[in-house]
Design a protein around this motif. Structure first.
Motif, short mmCIF file in Angstrom:
data_model
loop_
_atom_site.label_atom_id
_atom_site.label_comp_id
_atom_site.label_asym_id
_atom_site.label_seq_id
_atom_site.Cartn_x
_atom_site.Cartn_y
_atom_site.Cartn_z
N LEU A 180 -7.50 -9.98 5.94
CA LEU A 180 -6.37 -8.59 6.41
C LEU A 180 -4.87 -8.93 6.37
CD1 LEU A 180 -6.85 -5.75 6.24
CD2 LEU A 180 -7.04 -5.81 8.72
N PRO A 181 -4.60 -9.92 7.17
CA PRO A 181 -3.04 -10.49 7.33
C PRO A 181 -2.44 -10.93 6.11
CG PRO A 181 -4.62 -11.36 9.14
CD PRO A 181 -5.49 -10.67 8.05
N ILE A 182 -3.38 -11.51 5.32
CA ILE A 182 -2.93 -12.08 3.82
C ILE A 182 -2.49 -10.87 3.07
CG2 ILE A 182 -3.51 -13.30 1.77
CD1 ILE A 182 -4.98 -15.14 3.51
N ASN A 183 -3.36 -10.02 3.00
CA ASN A 183 -3.06 -8.66 2.28
C ASN A 183 -1.95 -7.89 2.76
OD1 ASN A 183 -5.62 -9.20 0.96
ND2 ASN A 183 -6.56 -7.98 2.13
N PHE A 184 -1.76 -7.62 3.85
CA PHE A 184 -0.89 -6.80 4.86
C PHE A 184 0.41 -7.42 4.49
CE2 PHE A 184 1.68 -5.83 8.37
CZ PHE A 184 1.70 -4.24 8.27
N PHE A 185 0.79 -8.73 4.52
CA PHE A 185 2.07 -9.45 4.15
C PHE A 185 2.50 -9.76 2.82
CE2 PHE A 185 1.17 -10.26 8.96
CZ PHE A 185 2.15 -9.71 9.55
N GLY A 186 1.60 -9.27 2.00
CA GLY A 186 1.85 -9.58 0.67
C GLY A 186 3.22 -8.39 0.25
N SER A 187 3.82 -8.61 -0.83
CA SER A 187 4.81 -8.00 -1.23
C SER A 187 4.68 -7.33 -2.50
CB SER A 187 5.96 -8.79 -1.18
OG SER A 187 5.88 -9.98 -2.23
N GLN A 188 3.47 -7.11 -3.11
CA GLN A 188 3.32 -6.83 -4.46
C GLN A 188 3.43 -5.29 -4.63
OE1 GLN A 188 2.36 -8.55 -6.90
NE2 GLN A 188 2.45 -7.05 -8.54
N LEU A 189 3.13 -4.57 -3.39
CA LEU A 189 3.42 -2.94 -3.42
C LEU A 189 4.71 -2.65 -2.79
CD1 LEU A 189 0.06 -2.05 -2.26
CD2 LEU A 189 0.78 -2.05 -4.66
N ALA A 190 5.50 -3.72 -2.30
CA ALA A 190 6.87 -3.28 -1.99
C ALA A 190 6.66 -2.15 -0.71
CB ALA A 190 7.93 -3.00 -2.95
N ALA A 191 6.06 -2.60 0.30
CA ALA A 191 5.80 -1.73 1.45
C ALA A 191 6.99 -1.76 2.38
CB ALA A 191 4.31 -2.08 1.95
N ASP A 192 7.09 -0.58 2.84
CA ASP A 192 8.31 -0.40 3.86
C ASP A 192 7.71 -0.33 5.36
OD1 ASP A 192 10.44 0.36 5.34
OD2 ASP A 192 10.63 2.33 4.71
N PHE A 193 8.13 -1.53 5.94
CA PHE A 193 7.67 -1.56 7.43
C PHE A 193 8.38 -0.84 8.53
CE2 PHE A 193 6.76 -5.69 5.17
CZ PHE A 193 5.36 -5.67 5.62
N SER A 194 9.23 -0.09 8.05
CA SER A 194 9.93 0.70 9.13
C SER A 194 9.02 2.08 9.49
CB SER A 194 11.32 1.24 8.49
OG SER A 194 11.24 1.81 7.33
N ASP A 195 8.42 2.62 8.63
CA ASP A 195 7.70 3.80 8.97
C ASP A 195 6.11 3.30 8.70
OD1 ASP A 195 6.68 6.33 9.36
OD2 ASP A 195 7.63 7.21 7.58
N PHE A 196 5.60 2.89 9.91
CA PHE A 196 4.26 2.42 9.75
C PHE A 196 3.17 3.20 9.70
CE2 PHE A 196 0.34 0.65 11.91
CZ PHE A 196 0.33 -0.67 11.17
N GLY A 197 3.35 4.81 10.18
CA GLY A 197 2.49 5.84 10.07
C GLY A 197 2.28 6.23 8.87
N ASN A 198 3.40 6.09 7.74
CA ASN A 198 3.18 6.63 6.46
C ASN A 198 2.97 5.44 5.59
OD1 ASN A 198 3.79 9.35 7.09
ND2 ASN A 198 6.08 8.97 7.08
N LYS A 199 2.46 4.30 5.87
CA LYS A 199 2.28 3.34 5.15
C LYS A 199 0.84 3.52 4.43
CE LYS A 199 2.14 -1.96 5.53
NZ LYS A 199 3.33 -1.92 4.68
N SER A 200 0.92 3.18 3.14
CA SER A 200 -0.16 3.40 2.34
C SER A 200 -1.33 2.41 2.77
CB SER A 200 0.07 3.35 0.86
OG SER A 200 -1.14 3.38 0.19
N LEU A 201 -2.60 2.79 2.80
CA LEU A 201 -3.75 1.89 3.15
C LEU A 201 -3.86 0.85 2.09
CD1 LEU A 201 -6.38 4.31 4.49
CD2 LEU A 201 -4.77 2.75 5.62
N ASP A 202 -3.29 1.03 0.80
CA ASP A 202 -3.27 -0.09 -0.21
C ASP A 202 -2.55 -1.34 0.36
OD1 ASP A 202 -4.72 2.03 -1.85
OD2 ASP A 202 -3.06 2.45 -2.76
N SER A 203 -1.81 -1.12 1.18
CA SER A 203 -1.06 -2.46 1.71
C SER A 203 -2.10 -3.39 2.42
CB SER A 203 -0.01 -2.06 2.84
OG SER A 203 1.13 -1.05 2.03
N PHE A 204 -3.21 -2.66 2.80
CA PHE A 204 -4.05 -3.35 3.61
C PHE A 204 -5.23 -4.20 2.68
CE2 PHE A 204 -2.53 -0.55 6.56
CZ PHE A 204 -2.35 -1.35 7.77
N SER A 205 -4.88 -3.98 1.42
CA SER A 205 -6.29 -4.40 0.49
C SER A 205 -5.55 -5.49 -0.52
CB SER A 205 -6.28 -3.28 -0.85
OG SER A 205 -5.30 -2.85 -1.44
#
Length: 713
Positions: A113-138
């Motif tokens: 899970l940490p490896i998935n979360f800290f990846g950058s393939q989906l260019a996730a925005d860490f500033s708005d954690f509540g609106n973060k897509s669950l795909d960021s954990f995959s």
């Protein structure tokens, strides 16, 4: 789905679970609900069963958790002594799932899970954690070609090895349990009996004479007796109606106030004396039963239960072809007498073959029709698509709480509600196939329900949208791993919400027993008290086992793709383990015993889950541009299937029939048992159709007692 939508779904379902637990802990203390929450105790008239009392007790209104301790405390041997081996095997599914998901959660949540979360393939925005897509954990969030993917590769091999190890130990343990249960059991009629169908009856002869002549000639030293089958569907309905009328008469006779014996004849009719009304009705049914029994005396189905003097003799007759024509004298194991399903008894090989074909067609039709609610669910899960379909709802859908409820909770709820109508359909289809026992019908329904769920809930959802219409890809096996690898991770968030909605809430509602509670309240409102006649329910294996196994499919499959699902599955298994132990001890009573033969279904489902995970893994590593890892994944499904073949050869024969060593040992023990003579006497009539037996209930409406049917001499 975004994280806040998932949390909304978790909050709603967690609140429902707490509500059900609280209501259960209060309602179970009320004496009037004893038949709902402790029917086994009421039926057995145990000392600790709740009794009616009008005295007010404030403690009954306080929720407590004492039932958890009572459900946890009994050992497996104690559970077996009060239930059945099937119930023990059912609980072992939860134990096995806890082991698998517990180990998977350690690797998945701590490492993957940490490896998935800290990846950058989906260019996730860490500033708005509540609106973060669950795909960021995959695994979809891991960069293409990243060396961190080798951690997933190693995890797949380690997880597969552990699951196979657990599977082997569990198969071995339950096999040993099955043999030990056989050794400790008393002689049972089904151990000495086989069912023979397709009996070739010569013209001018009867089925009974043909069976007796055949087995007396070829099994002269071991043949004991036989019972020919008759079609008694109509007679069974008449007998059932007579039982209902008799119980109504008994209730009216017990009324202390004479005015309560008068009932209205129809909706607008005048009031009549219930004793006279139902007494005449019972007399008419008595005559109908006698006439029908007389007419069926000579109408025989070309099938018979044949009993032998030893278990070994019955096993020999079961596994050896009896005649030169394999469609005649067809033998199969006899179920327990209480397990026989008489209404759909079919003796013709052709009829059964046609019935199976019709069932396959009907099964496919039901599967296709169920795609409608799946399409609705997918539309709700996609807000953009929903706004396209219903543009006038755009302003409402833009509200945060509305969008979170619709995407996080509503799709799973609709799918769960739609799926609740399927188990009864599967039972009907299994009945039509010609099975001769309730246990066979339930096992058939269990298999149908499992694969129906896997296809319609899993594959139909992951292949929905554009992928569903790319049939050309589905016809090319080489492209299937890539298709699944592209589609399955995208549905991870939906299935996490599905586990919470269909798992947590459904298992807690099982404890609450809402529908039986409502029926009990309605009976008390209209009759002033709950009915004195009730039947202790039995657990519906055909609906409960597929649900647990489907969660197993999700857990194994998404271990590699989205391990965030594993903690939610662990919570479900913990809840299910406690709740179903409580239900098996207090609510459900076994109606038959199959000796734990449901376990091979669990084993096969787990093997399927592992192979599916491997195929998706091959595709996902290919998509992630790690071709070497994709190639090294190919041996994994092959090794898993080889392991499955070994387990089938090692353990499955034990679940099909008992070995000669066990049968001969039990037969030898019987030689010194003085009660075997009485057992053989009962065995000769054990498989008499209950509808053909005289009903020995007596009525006393006119001052004298008379049997409903005269006892046979």
């Amino acid at each position: 789905m975004i994280l806040s939508a998932l949390l909304t779904s978790v909050g709603i379902n967690l609140g429902l679970c707490l509500l059900f637990f609280t209501l259960y802990s209060i309602l179970r203390k009320q004496p009037s609900n004893a038949k709902v929450y402790a029917p086994r105790s009421v039926a057995a008239k145990e000392k600790d069963a709740p009794t009616e009392s009008n005295a007010f007790n404030f403690e009954r209104l306080l929720p407590t958790a004492g039932w958890v301790t009572r459900a946890w405390h009994p050992s497996e041997d104690q559970l077996l002594s009060v239930t059945s081996l099937d119930a023990v095997v059912f609980m072992r599914i939860f134990v096995f799932s806890l082991k698998v998901f517990g180990f998977g959660a350690v690797i998945g949540v701590v490492v993957l899970l940490p490896i998935n979360f800290f990846g950058s393939q989906l260019a996730a925005d860490f500033s708005d954690f509540g609106n973060k897509s669950l795909d960021s954990f995959s695994i979809s969030n891991v960069d293409d070609g990243s060396n961190w993917l080798w951690v997933h590769f190693c995890a797949a091999y380690i997880f597969t090895a552990i699951v196979c190890y657990l599977l082997y130990n569990e198969y071995s343990y339950i096999s040993a349990r099955r043999i030990a249960h056989f050794y400790s059991s008393k002689p049972q009629p089904n151990q000495f009996t086989i069912l023979v169908r397709g009996i070739p009856v010569p013209s001018g002869s009867g089925c009974s004479d043909t069976v007796d002549k055949f087995f007396s000639e070829y099994y002269s030293s071991t043949y004991l007796s036989h019972t020919v089958v008759r079609r008694t569907s109509k007679l069974e309905r008449l007998t059932r109606d007579a039982d209902k009328v008799y119980r109504t008469l008994a209730r009216l006779e017990s009324e202390k106030e004479p005015q309560k014996r008068f009932e209205r004849d129809g909706i607008f009719g005048s009031k009549v004396d219930g004793l006279d009304h139902y007494g005449k009705k019972l007399d008419d049914l008595e005559d109908s039963v006698r006439i029908e029994q007389s007419s069926l005396a000579g109408k025989e189905v070309r099938a018979a239960f044949v009993s032998f003097k030893s278990r070994l003799a019955a096993a020999v007759a079961l596994h050896i072809q009896q005649g030169t024509n394999p469609t005649e004298w067809v033998t199969e194991s006899a179920p327990e007498p209480r397990d026989v399903h008489w209404p759909f008894f079919s003796s013709s090989f052709i009829k059964r073959w046609v019935s199976k074909l019709v069932v396959v067609i009907a099964y496919v039709a039901v599967t296709i029709l169920f795609l409608i609610p799946v399409a609705i669910v997918q539309g709700l899960a996609n807000l953009e698509q929903l706004e396209t379909w219903f543009p006038f709802l755009t302003s409402i859908l833009n509200l945060t709480i509305v969008s979170q409820v619709i995407t996080g909770y509503l799709p799973s709820l609709i799918l769960q509600w739609s799926l609740s109508f399927v188990p009864p359909i599967m039972i009907v289809l299994s009945s039509v196939e010609g099975y001769i026992s309730f246990s066979q019908i339930q096992k058939g329904g269990c298999k149908k329900m499992l694969w129906f769920t896997i296809w319609n809930i899993f594959f139909a959802n992951v292949l929905s949208g554009t992928a569903l219409y790319r049939v050309n890809i589905l016809l090319e096996p080489k492209k299937i791993p890539g298709l699944l690898a592209d589609a399955v991770p995208a549905q991870a968030s939906f299935f996490i919400a599905y586990v919470v909605t269909s798992g947590w809430t459904s298992v807690s509602s099982e404890l609450f027993r809402m529908i039986p509670l409502i029926f009990s309240i309605i009976k008390r409102l209209f009759s002033g008290k709950d009915s004195d006649e009730f039947e202790v329910p039995s657990i519906s294996y055909h609906s409960e086992i597929p649900r647990i196994l489907f969660f197993g499919v999700l857990g194994v499959t998404y271990f590699l793709l989205a391990p965030l699902i594993l903690p939610f599955l662990l919570v479900y298994c913990c809840m299910g383990y406690l709740i179903y132990r409580n239900q098996l001890l207090n609510v459900y009573a076994p109606k038959y015993e199959t000796g734990g033969t449901f376990w091979p279904i669990v084993h096969n489902s787990t093997i399927f889950s592992l192979v599916l995970m491997h195929i998706i893994g091959i595709g996902i590593f290919g998509i992630k541009k790690l071709a070497l890892a994709s190639s090294f994944m190919i041996p994994l499904p092959i090794l898993t299937l080889l392991f499955n073949g070994f387990c089938r050869n090692r353990f499955l024969p034990i679940f099909k029939s008992y070995p000669v060593e066990c049968l001969a040992k039990k037969d030898k023990e019987d030689q010194s048992d003085s009660s075997m003579g009485a057992f053989y006497d009962k065995l000769c009539s054990a498989y008499e159709d209950p509808a053909m037996m005289p009903i020995r209930r007596r009525r006393s409406t006119d001052g004298h007692n008379s049997p409903l049917l005269p006892a046979e001499v």
